[in-house]
Design a protein around this motif. Sequence first.
Motif, short mmCIF file in Angstrom:
data_model
loop_
_atom_site.label_atom_id
_atom_site.label_comp_id
_atom_site.label_asym_id
_atom_site.label_seq_id
_atom_site.Cartn_x
_atom_site.Cartn_y
_atom_site.Cartn_z
N PHE A 1 0.79 -1.38 0.10
CA PHE A 1 -0.08 0.00 -0.12
C PHE A 1 1.02 1.22 0.07
O PHE A 1 0.57 2.33 -0.70
CB PHE A 1 -0.88 -0.14 1.25
N SER A 2 1.87 1.28 0.83
CA SER A 2 2.45 2.54 1.10
C SER A 2 3.28 3.25 -0.07
O SER A 2 3.76 4.56 -0.50
CB SER A 2 3.58 2.29 2.27
N ILE A 3 3.41 2.11 -1.13
CA ILE A 3 4.25 2.80 -2.47
C ILE A 3 3.32 3.25 -3.74
O ILE A 3 3.47 3.70 -4.60
CB ILE A 3 5.38 1.84 -2.96
N TYR A 4 2.07 2.81 -3.20
CA TYR A 4 1.09 3.23 -4.54
C TYR A 4 0.56 4.76 -4.12
O TYR A 4 0.17 5.12 -2.99
CB TYR A 4 -0.24 2.39 -4.30
N THR A 5 0.23 5.33 -5.11
CA THR A 5 -0.42 6.52 -5.37
C THR A 5 -2.06 6.17 -5.35
O THR A 5 -2.66 5.23 -6.01
CB THR A 5 -0.27 7.33 -6.71
N ALA B 1 -0.13 10.94 -3.23
CA ALA B 1 0.91 10.12 -3.67
C ALA B 1 1.68 9.32 -2.43
O ALA B 1 1.28 9.54 -1.22
CB ALA B 1 2.04 10.79 -4.42
N SER B 2 2.68 8.54 -2.64
CA SER B 2 3.16 7.75 -1.44
C SER B 2 3.92 8.75 -0.58
O SER B 2 4.08 8.37 0.76
CB SER B 2 4.34 6.76 -2.02
N CYS C 1 -12.48 4.31 -5.68
CA CYS C 1 -11.15 4.26 -4.97
C CYS C 1 -10.11 3.65 -5.90
O CYS C 1 -10.85 2.54 -6.87
CB CYS C 1 -10.97 3.57 -3.58
N ASN C 2 -8.81 4.22 -6.08
CA ASN C 2 -7.92 3.61 -7.06
C ASN C 2 -6.61 3.67 -6.36
O ASN C 2 -6.34 4.56 -5.63
CB ASN C 2 -8.17 4.51 -8.37
N ALA C 3 -5.96 2.58 -6.86
CA ALA C 3 -4.65 2.36 -6.57
C ALA C 3 -3.81 2.37 -7.84
O ALA C 3 -4.02 1.64 -8.68
CB ALA C 3 -4.37 1.24 -5.66
N ARG C 4 -2.79 3.07 -7.92
CA ARG C 4 -1.71 3.24 -8.91
C ARG C 4 -0.19 3.20 -8.85
O ARG C 4 0.14 3.92 -7.90
CB ARG C 4 -2.22 4.43 -9.96
N ARG C 5 0.50 2.40 -9.53
CA ARG C 5 1.73 2.54 -9.42
C ARG C 5 2.33 2.06 -11.06
O ARG C 5 1.92 0.84 -11.33
CB ARG C 5 2.22 1.78 -8.27
N SER C 6 3.15 2.64 -11.51
CA SER C 6 3.60 2.56 -13.00
C SER C 6 2.45 2.11 -13.65
O SER C 6 1.36 2.77 -13.81
CB SER C 6 4.31 1.26 -12.67
#
Length: 115
Positions: free
Chosen positions: A29-33, A52-53, A95-100
Motif C-alpha cells: 500500500f505505502s508505495i502506491y498513489t 501520492a506515496s 477508490c483507485n490504487a496506481r503504481r507505474s
Amino acid sequence: QAQLVESGGGLVQPGGSLRLSCAASGITFSIYTMGWYRQVPGKQRELVATIASDRVTNYYDSVKGRFTISRDNSKKMVYLQMSSLKTEDTAVYYCNARRSSLTVWGQGTQVTVSS
C-alpha cells in the motif's frame, strides 16, 4: 489478489458532510498513489483527488477547499472527507490504487446529495 473496498457513501443534504473510506489488501500500500474518482451515468469517470506515496495531494478544481484526501499506511486505508456537499457532487465514487502500469479499482460507493 489486489482488492479495494469502499464504504461510507449515502444520502446527504446539500451543505452536509460525508467521509468515504477505502480499505486496501493484496498490495504494498505505502508505495502506491491512491485516488478517488467519481462517475455519473453517461459521463466519463473523473478524478476527484489523489495522494501520492510521499503524501503530496492533488484535487479537481471543483472540490478544492471542500474535500480532503488522506491515507493511513499502517491500516492500508485511504479516506475522502467531503464537506459543503453540492447536488453536483452526486456520483458513484471509486477508490483507485496506481503504481507505474499497475492500476486497481474498487467497486464504488454511491454518494447522493439531495434535499
